[in-house]
Design a protein around this motif. Structure first.
Motif, short mmCIF file in Angstrom:
data_model
loop_
_atom_site.label_atom_id
_atom_site.label_comp_id
_atom_site.label_asym_id
_atom_site.label_seq_id
_atom_site.Cartn_x
_atom_site.Cartn_y
_atom_site.Cartn_z
N UNK A 42 -13.67 -25.07 38.93
CA UNK A 42 -12.23 -24.69 38.95
C UNK A 42 -11.54 -24.72 37.65
N UNK A 43 -11.98 -25.64 36.79
CA UNK A 43 -11.32 -25.69 35.50
C UNK A 43 -11.37 -24.49 34.73
N UNK A 44 -12.61 -23.92 34.77
CA UNK A 44 -12.96 -22.85 33.80
C UNK A 44 -12.25 -21.42 34.32
N UNK A 74 -10.45 -18.30 21.70
CA UNK A 74 -11.63 -17.93 21.08
C UNK A 74 -12.75 -18.60 21.31
N UNK A 75 -12.65 -20.08 21.81
CA UNK A 75 -13.83 -20.86 22.10
C UNK A 75 -14.10 -20.91 23.35
N UNK A 76 -13.39 -19.99 24.34
CA UNK A 76 -13.88 -19.87 25.59
C UNK A 76 -13.40 -21.00 26.35
N UNK A 131 -2.74 -23.13 15.84
CA UNK A 131 -3.39 -23.72 17.10
C UNK A 131 -3.31 -22.69 17.97
N UNK A 132 -4.49 -22.10 18.79
CA UNK A 132 -4.50 -21.44 19.77
C UNK A 132 -4.47 -22.18 21.23
N UNK A 133 -3.65 -21.89 22.23
CA UNK A 133 -3.67 -22.79 23.10
C UNK A 133 -5.09 -22.52 24.30
N UNK A 134 -5.34 -23.58 25.00
CA UNK A 134 -6.64 -23.44 25.65
C UNK A 134 -6.21 -22.34 27.07
N UNK A 135 -7.51 -22.00 27.38
CA UNK A 135 -7.31 -21.10 28.68
C UNK A 135 -8.06 -19.85 28.34
N UNK A 136 -7.61 -18.92 29.21
CA UNK A 136 -8.12 -17.38 29.20
C UNK A 136 -7.76 -16.75 28.08
N UNK A 162 -11.26 -25.97 28.55
CA UNK A 162 -10.06 -25.36 28.12
C UNK A 162 -9.53 -25.89 26.79
N UNK A 163 -10.53 -26.00 25.88
CA UNK A 163 -10.03 -26.52 24.47
C UNK A 163 -9.08 -25.79 23.68
N UNK A 164 -8.12 -26.33 23.01
CA UNK A 164 -7.41 -25.68 21.90
C UNK A 164 -8.27 -25.40 20.68
N UNK A 165 -7.93 -24.34 19.92
CA UNK A 165 -8.64 -23.82 19.03
C UNK A 165 -7.73 -24.17 17.48
N UNK A 166 -8.15 -24.80 16.67
CA UNK A 166 -7.40 -25.10 15.44
C UNK A 166 -7.99 -24.18 14.47
#
Length: 260
Positions: A186-188, A123-125, A115-120, A57-61
């Motif tokens: 679980x995490x994904x 853009x990085x999935x 930044x785009x928050x991590x999760x569903x 669940x990475x953040x995208x800069x």
């Protein structure tokens, strides 16, 4: 050229740009999957490296080039930022700026990150595979898996999108620990938008199952290559399109080497 090649290793990942495929090889076992690569304007570089970490669940800069074309004209639009899970962070202090006060100049400034928050929907999935390189490129999941149905998958800003990120993450593990794999699953899949679990009927996040990062030990060699003549799934040598137009350049280099 780099003093290294796949056959020196029992375990490695090989990306071949013209075939638009990735191979993860460990001794006699092989996983093959489709990938999407850099467009003609932002070609995926050819290099070698070592995959050292998996983040979940990475953040995208968001790169400034994308902000310039697609984001900055939404300055001050709170609804736009909320719909895309974007936020603006001051680079030095880490302070989050309210979208209502964000300007176009601020987003283009090197003093701030969008930044785009991590999760569903990120853009990085849900999974990203990190390795040291000078181009800020990675292997990662995608929020648009439909791209893998296309014949031509030369669409990214240089990073490599992988069709089966969970399978690749399991491949990276030296010890196939069932408990770790369950945590990865679980995490994904978990809904990160309800961290407290009190806002509605959605279940709270079980932080004991949530992974943020895993070290890849030992690190796994990565080879990003360019072979327009390459064995297909049946082992038959097959010709592939010279999608980046590199073959004439490579041929000229070989000819110069021979003359020397």
């Amino acid at each position: 050229r780099h003093g290294d090649y796949p056959q020196l290793h029992d375990k490695y990942v090989l990306v071949n740009v013209p075939t638009q495929q990735l191979e993860a090889v460990e001794k006699n076992d092989r996983i093959t999957m489709r990938i999407a690569l850099g467009s003609m304007e932002t070609k995926t570089p050819l290099l070698t490296g070592r995959i050292k970490r998996i983040d979940f669940n990475p953040q995208w800069i968001i790169p400034k080039s994308i902000i310039k074309t697609s984001v900055r004209h939404h300055a001050g639009d709170v609804g736009y930022f909320e719909r895309h899970n974007y936020f603006v962070r001051e680079r030095k202090s880490g302070k989050i700026i309210s979208p209502a006060f964000v300007t176009a100049d601020m987003m283009m400034s090197h003093d701030y990150h969008v930044v785009q928050r991590g999760g569903k929907g990120n853009a990085l999935g849900r999974i990203i595979f990190r390795f040291d390189n000078d181009y800020s490129i990675y292997l990662h999941d995608t929020s648009s898996p439909s791209v893998f149905a296309n014949h031509n998958r030369i669409v990214s800003h240089g990073c490599i999108r992988v069709e089966r990120p969970y399978d690749l993450a399991v491949f990276m593990l030296a010890d196939k620990d069932e408990r770790v794999m369950e945590k990865m699953k679980y995490s994904i899949a978990v809904d990160l938008s309800n961290e407290g679990g009190e806002a509605d009927d959605r279940p709270a996040i079980d932080k004991s199952k949530l992974l943020h990062s895993l070290s890849v030990k030992p690190t796994v060699p990565l080879f990003i290559t360019y072979y327009t003549l390459y064995p297909n799934a049946d082992g038959v040598m097959t010709g592939y399109d010279d999608i980046y137009g590199f073959d004439p350049v490579i041929y000229a280099k070989i000819q110069n080497f021979i003359k020397q």
